[in-house]
Write a protein that holds these residues in place. Sequence first.
Motif, PDB file in Angstrom:
ATOM      1  N   GLN A 198       0.826  -1.208   0.000  1.00  0.00           N
ATOM      2  CA  GLN A 198       0.000   0.000   0.000  1.00  0.00           C
ATOM      3  C   GLN A 198       0.863   1.262   0.000  1.00  0.00           C
ATOM      4  OE1 GLN A 198      -2.208  -1.222   3.489  1.00  0.00           O
ATOM      5  NE2 GLN A 198      -4.104  -1.335   2.321  1.00  0.00           N
ATOM      6  N   ALA A 199       1.901   1.271   0.804  1.00  0.00           N
ATOM      7  CA  ALA A 199       2.792   2.435   0.844  1.00  0.00           C
ATOM      8  C   ALA A 199       3.496   2.630  -0.490  1.00  0.00           C
ATOM      9  CB  ALA A 199       3.816   2.265   1.963  1.00  0.00           C
ATOM     10  N   ALA A 200       4.000   1.540  -1.062  1.00  0.00           N
ATOM     11  CA  ALA A 200       4.690   1.629  -2.347  1.00  0.00           C
ATOM     12  C   ALA A 200       3.741   2.070  -3.458  1.00  0.00           C
ATOM     13  CB  ALA A 200       5.312   0.278  -2.694  1.00  0.00           C
ATOM     14  N   LYS A 201       2.510   1.579  -3.415  1.00  0.00           N
ATOM     15  CA  LYS A 201       1.516   1.977  -4.417  1.00  0.00           C
ATOM     16  C   LYS A 201       1.273   3.483  -4.363  1.00  0.00           C
ATOM     17  CE  LYS A 201      -3.355   1.213  -5.665  1.00  0.00           C
ATOM     18  NZ  LYS A 201      -4.606   0.505  -5.291  1.00  0.00           N
ATOM     19  N   GLY A 202       1.173   4.036  -3.153  1.00  0.00           N
ATOM     20  CA  GLY A 202       0.983   5.467  -3.027  1.00  0.00           C
ATOM     21  C   GLY A 202       2.128   6.259  -3.635  1.00  0.00           C
ATOM     22  N   LEU A 203       3.356   5.771  -3.433  1.00  0.00           N
ATOM     23  CA  LEU A 203       4.521   6.441  -4.015  1.00  0.00           C
ATOM     24  C   LEU A 203       4.510   6.363  -5.533  1.00  0.00           C
ATOM     25  CD1 LEU A 203       7.305   5.283  -1.535  1.00  0.00           C
ATOM     26  CD2 LEU A 203       6.430   7.622  -1.815  1.00  0.00           C
ATOM     27  N   VAL A 204       4.137   5.211  -6.067  1.00  0.00           N
ATOM     28  CA  VAL A 204       4.080   5.046  -7.520  1.00  0.00           C
ATOM     29  C   VAL A 204       3.035   5.987  -8.124  1.00  0.00           C
ATOM     30  CG1 VAL A 204       3.463   3.453  -9.375  1.00  0.00           C
ATOM     31  CG2 VAL A 204       4.964   2.691  -7.525  1.00  0.00           C
ATOM     32  N   TYR A 205       1.868   6.051  -7.506  1.00  0.00           N
ATOM     33  CA  TYR A 205       0.826   6.950  -8.003  1.00  0.00           C
ATOM     34  C   TYR A 205       1.275   8.407  -7.908  1.00  0.00           C
ATOM     35  CZ  TYR A 205      -3.208   3.881  -8.831  1.00  0.00           C
ATOM     36  OH  TYR A 205      -4.085   2.963  -9.355  1.00  0.00           O
ATOM     37  N   ALA A 206       1.865   8.797  -6.760  1.00  0.00           N
ATOM     38  CA  ALA A 206       2.295  10.184  -6.593  1.00  0.00           C
ATOM     39  C   ALA A 206       3.398  10.540  -7.579  1.00  0.00           C
ATOM     40  CB  ALA A 206       2.771  10.405  -5.154  1.00  0.00           C
ATOM     41  N   GLY A 207       4.360   9.627  -7.778  1.00  0.00           N
ATOM     42  CA  GLY A 207       5.447   9.908  -8.712  1.00  0.00           C
ATOM     43  C   GLY A 207       4.988   9.957 -10.150  1.00  0.00           C
ATOM     44  N   THR A 208       3.904   9.262 -10.470  1.00  0.00           N
ATOM     45  CA  THR A 208       3.343   9.297 -11.823  1.00  0.00           C
ATOM     46  C   THR A 208       2.512  10.557 -12.031  1.00  0.00           C
ATOM     47  OG1 THR A 208       3.242   6.879 -11.882  1.00  0.00           O
ATOM     48  CG2 THR A 208       1.879   8.067 -13.472  1.00  0.00           C
ATOM     49  N   ALA A 209       1.721  10.909 -11.044  1.00  0.00           N
ATOM     50  CA  ALA A 209       0.840  12.068 -11.170  1.00  0.00           C
ATOM     51  C   ALA A 209       1.605  13.387 -11.069  1.00  0.00           C
ATOM     52  CB  ALA A 209      -0.236  12.024 -10.092  1.00  0.00           C
ATOM     53  N   LEU A 210       2.694  13.384 -10.305  1.00  0.00           N
ATOM     54  CA  LEU A 210       3.500  14.590 -10.114  1.00  0.00           C
ATOM     55  C   LEU A 210       4.904  14.301 -10.644  1.00  0.00           C
ATOM     56  CD1 LEU A 210       2.328  15.222  -6.434  1.00  0.00           C
ATOM     57  CD2 LEU A 210       1.359  16.241  -8.518  1.00  0.00           C
ATOM     58  N   PRO A 211       5.098  14.371 -11.958  1.00  0.00           N
ATOM     59  CA  PRO A 211       6.340  13.890 -12.572  1.00  0.00           C
ATOM     60  C   PRO A 211       7.603  14.615 -12.133  1.00  0.00           C
ATOM     61  CG  PRO A 211       4.999  15.117 -14.158  1.00  0.00           C
ATOM     62  CD  PRO A 211       4.146  14.912 -12.950  1.00  0.00           C
ATOM     63  N   GLU A 212       7.455  15.808 -11.532  1.00  0.00           N
ATOM     64  CA  GLU A 212       8.646  16.499 -11.032  1.00  0.00           C
ATOM     65  C   GLU A 212       9.222  15.795  -9.810  1.00  0.00           C
ATOM     66  OE1 GLU A 212       7.775  20.563 -10.354  1.00  0.00           O
ATOM     67  OE2 GLU A 212       7.405  21.041 -12.452  1.00  0.00           O
ATOM     68  N   GLU A 213       8.444  14.872  -9.244  1.00  0.00           N
ATOM     69  CA  GLU A 213       8.883  14.119  -8.065  1.00  0.00           C
ATOM     70  C   GLU A 213       9.185  12.676  -8.468  1.00  0.00           C
ATOM     71  OE1 GLU A 213       9.483  15.732  -5.420  1.00  0.00           O
ATOM     72  OE2 GLU A 213       8.455  17.607  -5.919  1.00  0.00           O
ATOM     73  N   LYS A 214      10.085  12.511  -9.416  1.00  0.00           N
ATOM     74  CA  LYS A 214      10.386  11.179  -9.946  1.00  0.00           C
ATOM     75  C   LYS A 214      10.996  10.265  -8.881  1.00  0.00           C
ATOM     76  CE  LYS A 214      11.050  12.768 -14.698  1.00  0.00           C
ATOM     77  NZ  LYS A 214      12.008  12.892 -15.834  1.00  0.00           N
ATOM     78  N   ALA A 215      11.574  10.854  -7.850  1.00  0.00           N
ATOM     79  CA  ALA A 215      12.182  10.046  -6.790  1.00  0.00           C
ATOM     80  C   ALA A 215      11.136   9.192  -6.094  1.00  0.00           C
ATOM     81  CB  ALA A 215      12.899  10.942  -5.782  1.00  0.00           C
ATOM     82  N   TRP A 216       9.904   9.696  -5.973  1.00  0.00           N
ATOM     83  CA  TRP A 216       8.842   8.903  -5.339  1.00  0.00           C
ATOM     84  C   TRP A 216       8.524   7.666  -6.173  1.00  0.00           C
ATOM     85  CZ3 TRP A 216       5.248  13.732  -4.587  1.00  0.00           C
ATOM     86  CH2 TRP A 216       5.779  14.534  -3.553  1.00  0.00           C
ATOM     87  N   LEU A 217       8.434   7.851  -7.476  1.00  0.00           N
ATOM     88  CA  LEU A 217       8.158   6.726  -8.369  1.00  0.00           C
ATOM     89  C   LEU A 217       9.275   5.693  -8.285  1.00  0.00           C
ATOM     90  CD1 LEU A 217       6.562   5.331 -10.619  1.00  0.00           C
ATOM     91  CD2 LEU A 217       7.738   6.813 -12.269  1.00  0.00           C
TER      92      LEU A 217
END
Length: 228
Positions: free
Chosen positions: A197-216
Motif C-alpha cells: 500500500q505504501a509503495a503503491k501510493g509512491l508510484v501513483y504520486a510519482g506518476t501524477a507529479l512527474p517532477e517528483e520522480k524520486a517517489w516513483l
Amino acid sequence: MSGTRESSGGHQGGRPGGLWRTVRTFAYGTPLYRYMLAGRVPDRIAAVPSDSWPGNSDHGRMILEGRFSLLGHVVLLSADPRDPDAWVPENATGDWQAALNGFAWLRDLRQVGGDMARRRARELVADWTDRYDDWDSFAWEADILGERIANWIGHHDFFCASADDEFRARFLDSLFRQARHLGRVATTVGDGTGLVQAAKGLVYAGTALPEEKAWLALGKRLLSERLA
C-alpha cells in the motif's frame, strides 16, 4: 490490511507504541515538520493512473446519506465539524477506521455517478483535509497514507477535475505534503500488505507529479525488493 490494527483513540490517537509513539510525535507533530513538508506545489496533476476496480452503487448511496459500509460493518459518520473523532468513530475497529481513512470507498460514489456524488466526494475530502491537514499518528500511518494517496489520485477526474480553484489548490497542497511524508517513512513499513500500500501510493504520486520522480523510483524499488 494485514493483521488486526489497534483502533485510534481519537484525532491524535493511533497505534499505541510507548517510546516510539512519543518519538514520532516529537519528530512529526511540530510546526517545524510542517514547514519541512512544504515546497513548490504543482498546479495540476499531470497524469492520472486509471482505477479499474468497480464500486458498489448501493454502498455509494449509503455514503450520500452519511453511512459507510466497510469490512461488513455499517457506521454512521458524524456530520458535526466540531466532532474530533468523526473519522475515527469509537464504535468501529482499527481496521474499519483505516479503511475509512484510505478512501477506497470513492469507487462507490463514482459508481453512483452524477453531480450529487461528486459534490459528496469533494465535501468528504475537504472535511478530511480540514481535520488532518497536519501529521496525525493514525491517519498518516504509511500504509493508510499510501492507500489514500492512490485513491485520491485514481479518482481525481471524478471528484476534482470539475472543482473550483480553491478546492483544487487545497487538495493538491495536502496531497503533496502527504506524499512527501510518505517518501520519508515508506521504508519503515514491514513486509506484507502495508508495504504494498505504501509503495503503491509512491508510484501513483510519482506518476501524477512527474517532477517528483524520486517517489516513483522509490515505490518501484520497494516493490521489486519486497514482493518476492
